[in-house]
Design an enzyme around this catalytic site. Sequence first.
Site, PDB file in Angstrom:
ATOM      1  N   ASP A  61       0.847  -1.199   0.000  1.00  0.00           N
ATOM      2  CA  ASP A  61       0.000   0.000   0.000  1.00  0.00           C
ATOM      3  C   ASP A  61       0.882   1.249   0.000  1.00  0.00           C
ATOM      4  O   ASP A  61       2.055   1.192   0.398  1.00  0.00           O
ATOM      5  CB  ASP A  61      -0.893   0.035   1.255  1.00  0.00           C
ATOM      6  CG  ASP A  61      -1.865  -1.136   1.290  1.00  0.00           C
ATOM      7  OD1 ASP A  61      -2.176  -1.686   0.219  1.00  0.00           O
ATOM      8  OD2 ASP A  61      -2.292  -1.487   2.401  1.00  0.00           O
TER       9      ASP A  61
HETATM   10  N1  URA Z   1      -1.165  -5.917   3.843  1.00  0.00           N
HETATM   11  C1  URA Z   1      -1.670  -4.667   3.827  1.00  0.00           C
HETATM   12  O1  URA Z   1      -2.715  -4.412   4.402  1.00  0.00           O
HETATM   13  N2  URA Z   1      -0.977  -3.722   3.171  1.00  0.00           N
HETATM   14  C2  URA Z   1       0.188  -3.951   2.560  1.00  0.00           C
HETATM   15  O2  URA Z   1       0.776  -3.028   1.995  1.00  0.00           O
HETATM   16  C3  URA Z   1       0.707  -5.249   2.583  1.00  0.00           C
HETATM   17  C4  URA Z   1       0.020  -6.230   3.232  1.00  0.00           C
END
Ligand code: URA
Length: 252
Positions: free
Chosen positions: A106
Amino acid sequence: MAEERLDKILSGQNIATRTESKKLALKGMLAVNGKITKRSDIKVDPEKDEILVKGVKLIYKKHLYIMMNKPSGVLSASKDKNTETVIDLLPKELRREGMFPAGRLDKDTTGFVLLTDDGELAHKMLSPKKHVYKLYLAGCDKILNNDDVMTFAKGITSGEDVFMPAEMKIISDNFALVEICEGKFHQIKRMFHAIGADITSLKRLRIGSVFLDDSLGEGEFRELTSDEIIGITDSSFKGINSDTLPPAFLSI
Ligand code: URA
């Protein structure tokens, strides 16, 4: 490897466009196996033949494998009109066509992201069926307890998604290490929601058996070693042992 046109090899390696290769050849700046070639369309085997560009030996790499410590605020994407991407952080010579982040983090997640142009390896690393584990350090707004560890260990249903059983190791009141082999949308965040917590920070520390190089600052990167290229799809490496983690990872 099969023979390919010299100009195609040079453009694939981000050394020169086809037009530039033609000009270099005409100027006598391309040589193959010790002989200057005035043509850039001759066929050569980049793994066997010695190619010199302006007198410098070409180190041919079929694929690139780059470990980046992704900063927050940067997108895990190849291109975006408005926001800087992990590929934008690479210098031009590493920004080969076909480079992409294998496994998205993310925008606000930090840590280990693999940038490559090897789709086959990315598939091996990402497919949940291959069971390659990824380790995260998660901070949250709840005091974690053993029930949360048990909930993760049983597996979690979130909307239409079922998350496989996952190991959680509590590091301090609000921090835990979590290991998963899937990569569903916002998976860790949704797993924490299921135990009534919001994530306050999330960092990926390991993929397969390869740890993020703790000497890499945010936004920094380096190529994987040949052992690491193998380790990144190693499905036999599982288990959270915080004692073996570089201490810098746990300075929270
Ligand atoms: N899980 C998440 O919620 N975000 C990420 O970036 C990676 C794994």
